[in-house]
Design an enzyme around this catalytic site. Sequence first.
Site, PDB file in Angstrom:
ATOM      1  N   GLU A  24     -10.023  -8.611 -71.856  1.00 10.48           N
ATOM      2  CA  GLU A  24     -10.549  -9.720 -72.445  1.00 10.48           C
ATOM      3  C   GLU A  24     -11.344 -10.464 -71.658  1.00 10.48           C
ATOM      4  O   GLU A  24     -11.344 -11.769 -71.480  1.00 10.48           O
ATOM      5  CB  GLU A  24      -9.244 -10.584 -72.907  1.00 10.48           C
ATOM      6  N   GLN A  48     -15.209 -11.530 -79.998  1.00 12.31           N
ATOM      7  CA  GLN A  48     -13.813 -12.267 -79.944  1.00 12.31           C
ATOM      8  C   GLN A  48     -13.792 -13.447 -78.707  1.00 12.31           C
ATOM      9  O   GLN A  48     -12.705 -13.556 -78.452  1.00 12.31           O
ATOM     10  CB  GLN A  48     -12.911 -10.993 -79.651  1.00 12.31           C
TER      11      GLN A  48
HETATM   12  P1  ATP Z   1      -8.201  -5.846 -79.188  1.00 10.42           P
HETATM   13  O1  ATP Z   1     -10.208  -5.940 -79.326  1.00 10.42           O
HETATM   14  O2  ATP Z   1      -7.967  -6.330 -80.486  1.00 10.42           O
HETATM   15  O3  ATP Z   1      -7.774  -6.228 -77.941  1.00 10.42           O
HETATM   16  P2  ATP Z   1      -8.457  -3.292 -78.253  1.00 10.42           P
HETATM   17  O4  ATP Z   1      -9.716  -2.612 -78.204  1.00 10.42           O
HETATM   18  O5  ATP Z   1      -8.034  -3.606 -76.829  1.00 10.42           O
HETATM   19  O6  ATP Z   1      -8.428  -4.231 -79.463  1.00 10.42           O
HETATM   20  P3  ATP Z   1      -6.225  -1.617 -78.273  1.00 10.42           P
HETATM   21  O7  ATP Z   1      -5.136  -2.640 -78.606  1.00 10.42           O
HETATM   22  O8  ATP Z   1      -6.130  -0.788 -77.197  1.00 10.42           O
HETATM   23  O9  ATP Z   1      -7.688  -1.983 -78.820  1.00 10.42           O
HETATM   24  O10 ATP Z   1      -6.051  -0.458 -79.393  1.00 10.42           O
HETATM   25  C1  ATP Z   1      -5.685  -0.644 -80.778  1.00 10.42           C
HETATM   26  C2  ATP Z   1      -4.854   0.235 -81.453  1.00 10.42           C
HETATM   27  O11 ATP Z   1      -5.512   1.685 -81.618  1.00 10.42           O
HETATM   28  C3  ATP Z   1      -3.534   0.544 -80.665  1.00 10.42           C
HETATM   29  O12 ATP Z   1      -2.544   0.767 -81.322  1.00 10.42           O
HETATM   30  C4  ATP Z   1      -3.737   1.788 -79.823  1.00 10.42           C
HETATM   31  O13 ATP Z   1      -2.777   2.647 -79.557  1.00 10.42           O
HETATM   32  C5  ATP Z   1      -4.642   2.549 -80.857  1.00 10.42           C
HETATM   33  N1  ATP Z   1      -5.596   3.547 -80.140  1.00 10.42           N
HETATM   34  C6  ATP Z   1      -6.526   3.338 -79.510  1.00 10.42           C
HETATM   35  N2  ATP Z   1      -7.245   4.416 -79.117  1.00 10.42           N
HETATM   36  C7  ATP Z   1      -6.518   5.417 -79.643  1.00 10.42           C
HETATM   37  C8  ATP Z   1      -6.712   7.029 -79.673  1.00 10.42           C
HETATM   38  N3  ATP Z   1      -7.720   7.679 -78.962  1.00 10.42           N
HETATM   39  N4  ATP Z   1      -6.062   7.701 -80.509  1.00 10.42           N
HETATM   40  C9  ATP Z   1      -4.918   6.833 -81.214  1.00 10.42           C
HETATM   41  N5  ATP Z   1      -4.480   5.753 -81.300  1.00 10.42           N
HETATM   42  C10 ATP Z   1      -5.365   4.932 -80.600  1.00 10.42           C
HETATM   43 MG    MG Z   2      -6.989  -5.433 -76.394  1.00 11.27          MG
END
Ligand code: ATP
Ligand code: MG
Length: 721
Positions: free
Chosen positions: A221, A251
Amino acid sequence: MDVSHILDPLNDAQREAVCAPAGHTLVLAGAGSGKTRVLVHRIAWLLEAEGVSPWGVLAVTFTNKAAGEMRGRIEQLLGRPAGALWVGTFHGIAHRLLRAHWKEAELPKDFQILDSEDQQRAVRRVIRELGLDENRWAPREAQWYINARKDEGKRPSHLQAAGDPWLKQMIAIYEHYEAFCRRSGLVDFAELLLRAHELWLQKPDLLAVYQRRFGHILIDEFQDTNTIQYAWIRLLAGDSGRIFAVGDDDQSIYGWRGARVEHIQQFQRHFPDTSVFRLEQNYRSSGNILTAANTLIANNAERLGKNLWTEDGAGAPVRIYNAFNEIDEAHYVVDSIRSHVDGGGRYDDNAILYRSNAQSRIFEEVLIQQGIPYRVYGGLRFFERQEIKDALAYLRLASNPLDDASCERIINQPPRGIGQRTLAEVREQARSGGMSLWQGLHHVLEHRTLNARALNALQSFVDLMERLRSDIAGLALAEQVEQMLHLSRLREHYQKEKGEKGRARLENLDELVSAAQVFVNDEVEDGEVQMDELAAFLSHAALEAGEGQAAEWDDYVQLMTLHSAKGLEFKQVFVCGMEEGLFPHKLSIDEPGRLEEERRLCYVGMTRAREQLTLSHAEKRRLYGEETWTRPSRFLAELPSECIEQVRMNGSVTPSAAEPVAEQVDDDAAMQLGQRVIHDKFGAGVVLNYEGGGRHARVQVNFENVGTKWLVLEYARLQRA
Ligand code: ATP
Ligand code: MG
């Protein structure tokens, strides 16, 4: 070392980021694209593939909850504990550093943390001491001013009023407030960060030690770091530390608290050898949810711009529910949750999100009526509730007599006949002698500057605190809490409060004992920070965000503000109160910059949903004691109609058929008077006395070595001899 288990569950773009070469890394990507996942896998990869020691890694997250989850996921990937790894929030990490280096930071060893409500009280007190009119110099405004300056790294000595009388007064308040904190050994949240930053600036040798240690710094973040946090990180990274930052400009929702999205752009200037990665596949939300969120955020002008897609099908349409009023809204949401659970789902698949804390009350009422378990994050957090703060203030004052904020809070709570006039005299003595309130109290008692009645009342408070201090010495944490509740008579005091509220307060006090029972003092694990259990618990209480309300393994509906939902995901999400003036918030409507921040907040809320997103608005709403007719939020009009299903108002209020859950009290532990017992700390003794029953049963034991003590049966590790 085989690292396929770390790399296989990633897509190509994610894998590239995880294996990024030497230098710094910036991952810029939209919601649900796997940024947090990449960060977790990066750490595992560093440890397994690059042979980095966990001791050399620092990971920064935005909430304590996220930190706990992150550690869990890393350890799962590694298949072993990663003890020496530091994972925490900026505040948590700063706190830990200051505990370890209190001397270098010029803090008292047992400094206490002032949360935001305490801080406001302290500022109010300073304003009064300066003889200023509180109506003109609102404590909230001064508090905001002070924190904003601290977030910029500025002390009063750095500030100039330049002839502006308002500024001049604010600086004076800041200055006096600082003196108050120093005198009392208190540190507020912003101060934690500022001190940690000054520690680097003023103690280059110490900084060098940490620079050598943390070769890898990872930040989740990143878009929401503020000036002082960013400056702190830059110093720590120095010339050799490698930063791995992930974030999403869409965000950024903490601009109002000093977060600077520009740090993303500056980063590439400050750290020239940065590789930038973009992730575009969203794994979280089904198609309709993602399209709706993408369309909404496209209305913002200030963005880096990105393209998010999903392999998932369209899924269910985004539901918009038009409620008659806030009660109807709450019933609709709770009924939807109930039917999800009736269909085999879980309560914790569901999150109710709202713009303003005050909106939670009506949801809580309906959930309670229907006997549905829930938990509120943020808002009036567990540790911020009145009764809990009273209880903690007893413990704080017992461990730090200089803590004026705590002394002030409990000196007449529960009431013991110490009136405003007596208190004013104590304050005056303390102020004129440059002493703490506690010392001021003793001064008044010694010099008998008040009438006998007032002196008696003060004496009873002093006796109580001294008894408390000596009685809790050497006890286990939960026993200390129990003992404090007993001596302070807080339970009896809140018992008098009638109805639901009083009951809730008593439950919360019980919950505090449970929280103490399960509290694990993990601050000491790598042996650097010496903090006793009580001090660690008190700091935890000040830093933690309401995570003590329900046990981890419970299944409950989660309620929180949109701000606290960042980074999380749920199968079903309800974003409630989508009305002009509420969301977007009325203070932001006329300012384009702030309106865009509200829209980003809406984007954050919508992208929390995996399968079902429901947005609701009420035509009439009672909030803050006022009933108004409302208009639907402009954000609703910005959504593409092909992803949406409008749900007609049902207007009906479903009667509830809740069965109260009986509390089970296990009462088998009665002890005989005269029974010989063994305590694992105090050794052998004889039971002299016994009182109460159930959870609060207490025994008095005469120990051969340490004399007589009252112990709580449930927590005392007593065995019959
Ligand atoms: P945010 O911006 O809301 O913090 P983020 O970019 O950090 O989101 P994550 O929370 O890391 O995203 O991932 C979102 C969801 O997608 C999670 O449930 C994660 O396990 C799943 N995910 C991410 N990459 C993959 C992948 N390559 N294969 C399967 N599932 C995935
Ligand atoms: Mg995240």
